[in-house]
Design an enzyme around this catalytic site. Structure first.
Site, PDB file in Angstrom:
ATOM      1  N   GLU A  67       0.803  -1.226   0.000  1.00 29.54           N
ATOM      2  CA  GLU A  67       0.000   0.000   0.000  1.00 29.54           C
ATOM      3  C   GLU A  67       0.835   1.275   0.000  1.00 29.54           C
ATOM      4  OE1 GLU A  67      -2.218  -3.403   0.840  1.00 29.54           O
ATOM      5  OE2 GLU A  67      -0.623  -2.656   2.160  1.00 29.54           O
ATOM      6  N   GLU A  94       8.272 -18.566   2.742  1.00 32.54           N
ATOM      7  CA  GLU A  94       8.396 -19.834   2.032  1.00 32.54           C
ATOM      8  C   GLU A  94       7.743 -19.818   0.654  1.00 32.54           C
ATOM      9  OE1 GLU A  94       6.936 -22.900   4.580  1.00 32.54           O
ATOM     10  OE2 GLU A  94       8.331 -22.388   6.190  1.00 32.54           O
ATOM     11  N   HIS A  97       5.383 -14.938  -2.651  1.00 38.70           N
ATOM     12  CA  HIS A  97       4.725 -13.689  -2.278  1.00 38.70           C
ATOM     13  C   HIS A  97       5.745 -12.555  -2.146  1.00 38.70           C
ATOM     14  CE1 HIS A  97       1.659 -11.177  -0.367  1.00 38.70           C
ATOM     15  NE2 HIS A  97       2.534 -10.910   0.588  1.00 38.70           N
ATOM     16  N   PHE A 122      12.426   4.977  -2.264  1.00 35.73           N
ATOM     17  CA  PHE A 122      12.208   3.579  -1.925  1.00 35.73           C
ATOM     18  C   PHE A 122      13.024   3.242  -0.682  1.00 35.73           C
ATOM     19  CE2 PHE A 122      13.252  -0.955  -2.355  1.00 35.73           C
ATOM     20  CZ  PHE A 122      12.009  -1.509  -2.601  1.00 35.73           C
TER      21      PHE A 122
END
Length: 165
Positions: A67, A94, A97, A122
């Site tokens: 977000e 794991e 993602h 960033f």
């Protein structure tokens, strides 16, 4: 010297510049709050140390690192900001993602910067584990939040030198 043995947040060789009069938003993820809270502290400290007035720092909290992009986009609807610092932490798990989130956030931050012609920094840690994140958010490797603040100041000053027409 291996980076595992030194503080990576050494700015002694940089001419940072004076941030007096500059206005920054810090968009910070609430996920991994122990880490992002320390990054936020580092960013605020860095901005204040280099002349940004406290009333020219706006902190906006968003749920997670994903977000950060929409948070920065929303904040920059207010054209008075000289830059936005995005702070988050994504720790490898794991599944894939991690890869999808890191890629989306990195590309999204760049796209928001281009869209508004403003520095969007960033300041997202992408680590293998929590200890690496702690080491980079005020631990043995310094504070990447402070590094992001220094980058924001430098880029805002560059932007002032070359205003959009």
């Amino acid at each position: 010297m291996s980076s595992s043995l030194k503080n990576l947040s050494d700015f002694s060789h940089l001419e940072v510049g004076n941030a007096e009069g500059l206005k920054f938003a810090i968009v910070v993820a609430q996920w991994n709050a122990q880490v992002t809270g320390a990054l936020l502290d580092g960013a605020v400290t860095g901005l204040l140390k280099h002349g940004t007035q406290e009333n020219n720092i706006e902190v906006v909290r968003v749920p997670g690192s994903y977000e950060l992009v929409s948070g920065a986009d929303i904040v920059l609807r207010d054209s008075s900001f000289d830059g936005v610092i995005c702070l988050g932490c994504v720790i490898q798990g794991e599944t894939r993602h991690f890869d999808f989130i890191c890629d989306a956030v990195a590309n999204g931050v760049a796209n928001v910067a281009i869209k508004y012609n403003k520095p969007v920094i960033f300041g997202v840690l992408t680590t293998d584990n929590l200890q690496q994140a702690l080491d980079r958010s005020g631990g043995i490797h310094g504070n990447k939040g402070e590094e992001a603040a220094i980058t924001a100041i430098q880029m805002a000053l560059v932007s002032q030198r070359f205003p959009a027409v």
